[in-house]
Every structure is written in C-alpha cells, then in structure tokens.
Design a protein around this motif. Structure first.
Motif, PDB file in Angstrom:
ATOM      1  N   THR A 126      82.191 -15.211   6.806  1.00 37.36           N
ATOM      2  CA  THR A 126      83.165 -14.506   7.631  1.00 37.36           C
ATOM      3  C   THR A 126      84.504 -14.476   6.903  1.00 37.36           C
ATOM      4  O   THR A 126      84.869 -15.442   6.226  1.00 37.36           O
ATOM      5  N   HIS A 127      85.209 -13.356   7.045  1.00 40.22           N
ATOM      6  CA  HIS A 127      86.574 -13.241   6.507  1.00 40.22           C
ATOM      7  C   HIS A 127      87.620 -13.386   7.621  1.00 40.22           C
ATOM      8  O   HIS A 127      88.811 -13.173   7.384  1.00 40.22           O
ATOM      9  N   THR A 128      87.197 -13.742   8.816  1.00 39.45           N
ATOM     10  CA  THR A 128      88.075 -13.744   9.982  1.00 39.45           C
ATOM     11  C   THR A 128      88.839 -15.060  10.120  1.00 39.45           C
ATOM     12  O   THR A 128      88.269 -16.129   9.896  1.00 39.45           O
ATOM     13  N   PRO A 129      90.127 -15.004  10.516  1.00 40.88           N
ATOM     14  CA  PRO A 129      90.849 -16.254  10.819  1.00 40.88           C
ATOM     15  C   PRO A 129      90.161 -17.044  11.920  1.00 40.88           C
ATOM     16  O   PRO A 129      89.363 -16.496  12.704  1.00 40.88           O
ATOM     17  N   LEU A 130      90.484 -18.328  12.006  1.00 42.35           N
ATOM     18  CA  LEU A 130      89.815 -19.215  12.962  1.00 42.35           C
ATOM     19  C   LEU A 130      90.029 -18.780  14.402  1.00 42.35           C
ATOM     20  O   LEU A 130      89.159 -19.013  15.248  1.00 42.35           O
ATOM     21  N   ASP A 131      91.158 -18.137  14.709  1.00 43.98           N
ATOM     22  CA  ASP A 131      91.404 -17.731  16.091  1.00 43.98           C
ATOM     23  C   ASP A 131      90.561 -16.540  16.520  1.00 43.98           C
ATOM     24  O   ASP A 131      90.609 -16.132  17.679  1.00 43.98           O
ATOM     25  N   GLY A 132      89.759 -15.982  15.597  1.00 45.76           N
ATOM     26  CA  GLY A 132      88.916 -14.849  15.947  1.00 45.76           C
ATOM     27  C   GLY A 132      87.428 -15.136  15.871  1.00 45.76           C
ATOM     28  O   GLY A 132      86.615 -14.229  16.086  1.00 45.76           O
ATOM     29  N   ILE A 133      87.048 -16.393  15.571  1.00 40.02           N
ATOM     30  CA  ILE A 133      85.632 -16.746  15.481  1.00 40.02           C
ATOM     31  C   ILE A 133      85.326 -17.870  16.467  1.00 40.02           C
ATOM     32  O   ILE A 133      86.233 -18.502  17.011  1.00 40.02           O
ATOM     33  N   THR A 134      84.058 -18.110  16.678  1.00 41.47           N
ATOM     34  CA  THR A 134      83.635 -19.185  17.579  1.00 41.47           C
ATOM     35  C   THR A 134      83.596 -20.506  16.814  1.00 41.47           C
ATOM     36  O   THR A 134      83.030 -20.574  15.727  1.00 41.47           O
ATOM     37  N   SER A 164      98.566 -11.722   5.710  1.00 39.95           N
ATOM     38  CA  SER A 164      97.225 -11.907   6.273  1.00 39.95           C
ATOM     39  C   SER A 164      96.516 -13.087   5.622  1.00 39.95           C
ATOM     40  O   SER A 164      95.785 -13.827   6.292  1.00 39.95           O
ATOM     41  N   VAL A 165      96.731 -13.288   4.310  1.00 37.27           N
ATOM     42  CA  VAL A 165      96.156 -14.457   3.633  1.00 37.27           C
ATOM     43  C   VAL A 165      96.731 -15.740   4.229  1.00 37.27           C
ATOM     44  O   VAL A 165      96.004 -16.697   4.520  1.00 37.27           O
ATOM     45  N   VAL A 166      98.053 -15.755   4.415  1.00 41.74           N
ATOM     46  CA  VAL A 166      98.715 -16.931   4.972  1.00 41.74           C
ATOM     47  C   VAL A 166      98.244 -17.185   6.400  1.00 41.74           C
ATOM     48  O   VAL A 166      97.988 -18.335   6.793  1.00 41.74           O
ATOM     49  N   HIS A 167      98.097 -16.129   7.190  1.00 38.09           N
ATOM     50  CA  HIS A 167      97.640 -16.316   8.574  1.00 38.09           C
ATOM     51  C   HIS A 167      96.238 -16.918   8.605  1.00 38.09           C
ATOM     52  O   HIS A 167      95.968 -17.845   9.388  1.00 38.09           O
ATOM     53  N   HIS A 168      95.355 -16.406   7.757  1.00 39.06           N
ATOM     54  CA  HIS A 168      94.007 -16.971   7.696  1.00 39.06           C
ATOM     55  C   HIS A 168      94.074 -18.450   7.346  1.00 39.06           C
ATOM     56  O   HIS A 168      93.464 -19.301   8.008  1.00 39.06           O
TER      57      HIS A 168
END
Length: 296
Positions: A95-103, A168-172
């Motif tokens: 997954t390329h999604t930040p933690l706040d967008g995954i389970t 976006s890199v920093v947010h991830h």
C-alpha cells in the motif's frame, strides 16, 4: 509518542490510489503490509519479504499477483481482494496510503519504508519518463528545476500520494511515525538497505519470526541486489506474451543508489528544499527521513 491505536479516518480517492477497498478487506493476524510512498523501495522490500517467506533466494518469487497493491486506484479492487482471500500462504500486501487511510490490526506487521525525499522525486521522475503512456507526465513537466520546485512547494493533496510532493511524503511518514512505539510498526530506510543489506535481511527475519542461517542471508542478499533484480525483470520481459506499461521493465529498478540529484539541481534548488523540509519536519524527523539515522 502516541500510545493510542491508529484509526482509519481519511479517504484517499484518485486515479492512483483508492482506499474504499479497505472496507471490504479482512486482515489476517499474520499479514505483512509493506507501506511506502512510491519509489521508496516498495518492490525491493516485497521481494525480500517473499524470499524470506518462501526460503528461496530468487527474486522471481515476487510478482504483482502474489504480493498485490491492495488499494491501487486503476485496478479492479474487488479482484485484488478476491485474489488475496484465495491465498493460503502468509500474505505480503503493498500500500502507498498513509496510516490514517488504511486499516490497522494489532496482530499484523506493518513495514514502513522511506527514502531521502529528493531521491524519491528523481526516482519517480525517471519512473514516469519510462512509462509508455503519459498520464502522469504532468508531475515532471517543464525543466528539471521547475518540476522539482513543484515537488517542494505543493501541499499534500486529499488523494494522498497521487500527486507526489514533499508534503505528501512527509505526511505519509508522520502518519506512521506518530505510532512508532507500537510493536508491530517497523521503520526501514532505503539508505540502510543499501548500506547493509545482509543486516537488514536479518532484521526483517527477526520481525517476521523467521529463522535464517548466515549462509541463507548471504544468498538472499545476493538475490536481492539491484543487479540481480534488474536481470530478473529483463528476463521476464523477454518471455512470450509479456506485457508492461514500461518502455524498459528493467529500468523500473533504476540504479539502487542515493544522491540522484547530484549534477541535476543547483545550490538554490537544494536551499529551497532545505527551507521547506525544515518547515515541515522537526530536526530529528528530518534526519531520519533523509538518512535512516537518528541523532546521538
């Protein structure tokens, strides 16, 4: 540090990422998630994990079918779920999604891989220019300096890593870093994989609870080198019926080196990056994100 459990509170929906799939996906206790922004060592890490899981020192044990990108926006996400549900072996999921967008599941393993953000930009630039279609070319339009300025200056977007920017890199990174004290969230760095691949393979084995001999580590490190993975990609591309979105599939693996900006950016470009990085990151976080090392 935050000792609360992560929660999925954000939706990332765009042409590259679509997180609606997480609502229909059941995590198993032994699942392994490789969590990265693009071009941070995702495939490298997936390959190492798959070799450890299978005990085979062969990069061919990884492919998109056996270790799929779950929340890819341009693939059939229901088919991705069905593919994973049918797997009986221990699963490795991208997954390329930040933690706040995954389970988040307290029993699964989350391998968070990052890289110096400037290297991320240039590796992604090479990635886009190697694609047969130009649907992502807007990210690298103009001169090298102009495209880099957009990477540095643009904010993170609601679609997460769809528009790959420094923000976006920093947010991830920070979405996971806030929970770095949790025992199942583990940070790896591209530079550390490059500096000491055998040591990182041993570390991955400990994280995954896999016994590995010194001889096996040496074999896995040889098989996990960029030259071996490039050769494997080229060999697969020559098989009858092979199709790829890339002009040269072996170029997907680039060079496996750092400091890709040398000779491509001016001192003013790098100052622009440094000022923005300082605004987005505390010194300790910036040091780790750029080098994989901590002060002191």
């Amino acid at each position: 540090m935050n000792r609360m459990m992560p929660e999925r509170v954000a939706d990332y929906v765009g042409p590259v990422t679509n997180t609606d799939v997480w609502a229909d996906f059941t995590i198993r206790a032994d699942d392994i998630f490789v969590c990265t922004p693009p071009k941070c060592g995702t495939t490298w890490t997936q390959t190492l994990v798959r070799m450890l899981l299978t005990g085979q020192a062969d990069p061919a044990v990884y492919n998109n079918s056996v270790s799929p990108w779950l929340d890819c926006g341009f693939r059939d996400r229901a088919a991705q779920v069905a593919l994973l549900e049918a797997q009986e072996h221990r699963r490795c999921i991208k997954t390329h999604t930040p933690l706040d967008g995954i389970t988040y599941d307290p029993h699964a393993v989350y391998l968070v891989v990052h890289r110096h953000p400037v290297d991320v930009h240039f590796s992604f630039r090479d990635h886009v220019l190697n694609m047969k279609d130009d649907w992502l070319s807007y990210m690298v339009e103009g001169t090298v300096s102009e495209a880099f300025a957009r990477f540095v200056d643009f904010p993170a977007t609601p679609t997460g890593t769809d528009d790959l920017t420094l923000a976006s890199v920093v947010h991830h990174f920070q979405s996971f870093w806030a929970f770095r004290d949790l025992p199942n969230i583990h940070f790896l760095h591209y530079a550390e994989l490059s500096r000491d691949l055998p040591g990182q393979i041993r570390r991955l084995a400990r994280i995954l609870g896999i016994d590995v001999t010194p001889e096996a580590v040496a074999d896995l490190a040889a098989a996990g080198s960029f030259s071996t993975m490039k050769a494997n990609a080229r060999r697969q591309s020559e098989e009858p019926g092979f199709q790829s979105v890339f002009r040269d599939p072996a170029r997907f693996f680039s060079t496996g080196t750092g400091n890709k900006w040398e000779g491509r950016l001016s001192a003013a470009d790098m100052q622009r990056y440094g000022d923005r990085a300082d605004a987005l990151l505390p010194p300790e976080e910036r040091m780790w994100l750029e080098t994989g090392r901590r002060s002191g």
